[in-house]
Design a protein around this motif. Structure first.
Motif, PDB file in Angstrom:
ATOM      1  N   UNK A 127       0.828  -1.210   0.000  1.00 39.38           N
ATOM      2  CA  UNK A 127       0.000   0.000   0.000  1.00 39.38           C
ATOM      3  C   UNK A 127       0.861   1.258   0.000  1.00 39.38           C
ATOM      4  N   UNK A 128       1.986   1.229   0.712  1.00 35.35           N
ATOM      5  CA  UNK A 128       2.899   2.363   0.718  1.00 35.35           C
ATOM      6  C   UNK A 128       3.484   2.594  -0.675  1.00 35.35           C
ATOM      7  N   UNK A 129       3.885   1.504  -1.347  1.00 33.39           N
ATOM      8  CA  UNK A 129       4.460   1.615  -2.694  1.00 33.39           C
ATOM      9  C   UNK A 129       3.416   2.109  -3.688  1.00 33.39           C
ATOM     10  N   UNK A 130       2.205   1.609  -3.596  1.00 36.32           N
ATOM     11  CA  UNK A 130       1.127   2.062  -4.479  1.00 36.32           C
ATOM     12  C   UNK A 130       0.868   3.556  -4.304  1.00 36.32           C
ATOM     13  N   UNK A 131       0.903   3.988  -3.067  1.00 36.37           N
ATOM     14  CA  UNK A 131       0.690   5.406  -2.777  1.00 36.37           C
ATOM     15  C   UNK A 131       1.804   6.264  -3.380  1.00 36.37           C
ATOM     16  N   UNK A 132       3.039   5.771  -3.327  1.00 40.67           N
ATOM     17  CA  UNK A 132       4.183   6.516  -3.859  1.00 40.67           C
ATOM     18  C   UNK A 132       4.069   6.736  -5.367  1.00 40.67           C
ATOM     19  N   UNK A 133       3.474   5.779  -6.071  1.00 42.36           N
ATOM     20  CA  UNK A 133       3.363   5.913  -7.526  1.00 42.36           C
ATOM     21  C   UNK A 133       1.966   6.383  -7.950  1.00 42.36           C
ATOM     22  N   UNK A 134       1.132   6.744  -6.974  1.00 45.60           N
ATOM     23  CA  UNK A 134      -0.177   7.304  -7.282  1.00 45.60           C
ATOM     24  C   UNK A 134      -1.183   6.321  -7.844  1.00 45.60           C
ATOM     25  N   UNK A 135      -1.125   5.064  -7.380  1.00 44.42           N
ATOM     26  CA  UNK A 135      -2.036   4.042  -7.920  1.00 44.42           C
ATOM     27  C   UNK A 135      -2.853   3.342  -6.841  1.00 44.42           C
ATOM     28  N   UNK A 136      -3.072   4.005  -5.727  1.00 41.06           N
ATOM     29  CA  UNK A 136      -3.844   3.386  -4.651  1.00 41.06           C
ATOM     30  C   UNK A 136      -5.241   2.979  -5.106  1.00 41.06           C
ATOM     31  N   UNK A 148      -0.535   1.735 -20.319  1.00 44.92           N
ATOM     32  CA  UNK A 148       0.889   1.409 -20.311  1.00 44.92           C
ATOM     33  C   UNK A 148       1.638   2.148 -19.219  1.00 44.92           C
ATOM     34  N   UNK A 149       1.305   3.421 -19.031  1.00 44.75           N
ATOM     35  CA  UNK A 149       1.959   4.204 -17.983  1.00 44.75           C
ATOM     36  C   UNK A 149       1.659   3.660 -16.599  1.00 44.75           C
ATOM     37  N   UNK A 150       0.413   3.216 -16.396  1.00 39.03           N
ATOM     38  CA  UNK A 150       0.040   2.653 -15.100  1.00 39.03           C
ATOM     39  C   UNK A 150       0.742   1.318 -14.866  1.00 39.03           C
ATOM     40  N   UNK A 151       0.875   0.511 -15.929  1.00 37.79           N
ATOM     41  CA  UNK A 151       1.597  -0.761 -15.788  1.00 37.79           C
ATOM     42  C   UNK A 151       3.050  -0.515 -15.383  1.00 37.79           C
ATOM     43  N   UNK A 152       3.691   0.488 -16.007  1.00 38.17           N
ATOM     44  CA  UNK A 152       5.079   0.773 -15.651  1.00 38.17           C
ATOM     45  C   UNK A 152       5.175   1.278 -14.216  1.00 38.17           C
ATOM     46  N   UNK A 153       4.174   2.035 -13.778  1.00 34.88           N
ATOM     47  CA  UNK A 153       4.171   2.513 -12.398  1.00 34.88           C
ATOM     48  C   UNK A 153       3.976   1.357 -11.414  1.00 34.88           C
ATOM     49  N   UNK A 154       3.208   0.342 -11.794  1.00 33.93           N
ATOM     50  CA  UNK A 154       3.085  -0.863 -10.960  1.00 33.93           C
ATOM     51  C   UNK A 154       4.447  -1.554 -10.855  1.00 33.93           C
ATOM     52  N   UNK A 181       4.514   8.825 -20.759  1.00 36.12           N
ATOM     53  CA  UNK A 181       5.896   9.117 -20.376  1.00 36.12           C
ATOM     54  C   UNK A 181       5.913  10.115 -19.225  1.00 36.12           C
ATOM     55  N   UNK A 182       5.065  11.142 -19.311  1.00 38.52           N
ATOM     56  CA  UNK A 182       5.013  12.152 -18.250  1.00 38.52           C
ATOM     57  C   UNK A 182       4.626  11.519 -16.924  1.00 38.52           C
ATOM     58  N   UNK A 183       3.672  10.575 -16.952  1.00 40.67           N
ATOM     59  CA  UNK A 183       3.260   9.882 -15.721  1.00 40.67           C
ATOM     60  C   UNK A 183       4.463   9.240 -15.040  1.00 40.67           C
ATOM     61  N   UNK A 184       5.232   8.493 -15.825  1.00 34.03           N
ATOM     62  CA  UNK A 184       6.355   7.743 -15.270  1.00 34.03           C
ATOM     63  C   UNK A 184       7.478   8.680 -14.836  1.00 34.03           C
ATOM     64  N   UNK A 185       7.766   9.700 -15.648  1.00 34.62           N
ATOM     65  CA  UNK A 185       8.824  10.641 -15.292  1.00 34.62           C
ATOM     66  C   UNK A 185       8.492  11.393 -14.006  1.00 34.62           C
TER      67      UNK A 185
END
Length: 202
Positions: A127-136, A148-154, A181-185
């Motif tokens: 849950x902490x990691x999900x929160x860090x990448x904005x995917x809670x 694709x951006x969400x998959x890379x964030x996972x 790309x902006x999401x991941x960067x």
């Protein structure tokens, strides 16, 4: 002055392809301080991914020394490297390597199952990691339900849940469109601001 976090001296990697010797990295030396954000740029075949693999302990140098946090990585055997890597390195590949039958939460939790953690400890880390990448709000979604951006964030969150000291990115945005790309960067920049040592191949 403090010692560099990563210190390579005379690093060389060679291998045989048939009868031909391939030398993607030859006699390079460099230092990276703790908390630095380094970008490696160069054409395909110039040895960037080979260097990442050496830093990650996926491969071993043919010659030279490689110290990471005072640990002599170049002297470790394969078993020692595997254990060291699982504790200290987060590696984000160009492709996401997510399990399609698992949710985002379960994909992130997967490497934690190899460690002696309770279910509640695993949940807290995920849950902490999900929160860090904005995917809670996407934790129960399967990869096919994510962009694709969400998959890379996972994939980034999966690495983050191990609390690595180094994050390595091998062309993490090459398969993404500009918006993704902006999401991941944005995630990568936020991690850098937190003081994580990061090396990005692009």
């Amino acid at each position: 002055m403090s010692e560099p976090f990563i210190k390579a001296t005379g690093l060389t990697k060679s291998f045989l392809k048939g009868k031909q010797e391939i030398v993607p990295i030859k006699d390079i030396s460099f230092q990276v301080n703790s908390g630095e954000f380094i970008s490696l740029m160069g054409p395909s075949g110039s040895g960037k991914t080979t260097l990442l693999n050496l830093i990650a302990g996926i491969d071993s140098p043919t010659e030279g020394t490689l110290l990471i946090g005072s640990q002599p990585i170049h002297e470790m055997n394969r078993e020692e490297l595997t254990k060291w890597r699982s504790l200290h390195v987060g590696y984000i590949f160009q492709l996401y390597h997510l399990m399609p039958v698992l949710t985002a939460f379960e994909n992130i939790e997967l490497p934690l199952l190899l460690h002696n953690l309770s279910r509640s400890e695993r949940r807290e880390k995920v849950e902490s990691a999900l929160n860090q990448v904005g995917l809670s709000d996407r934790q129960n979604h399967f990869p096919k339900e994510l962009s694709g951006g969400q998959e890379q964030r996972v994939a980034i969150a999966r690495a983050l849940c191990m609390k690595p000291k180094i994050m390595l990115f091998d062309e993490p945005t090459s398969a993404l469109d500009p918006e993704m790309i902006k999401e991941v960067l944005d995630v990568m920049v936020n991690l850098a601001k937190q003081g994580m040592t990061m090396i990005v191949v692009t």
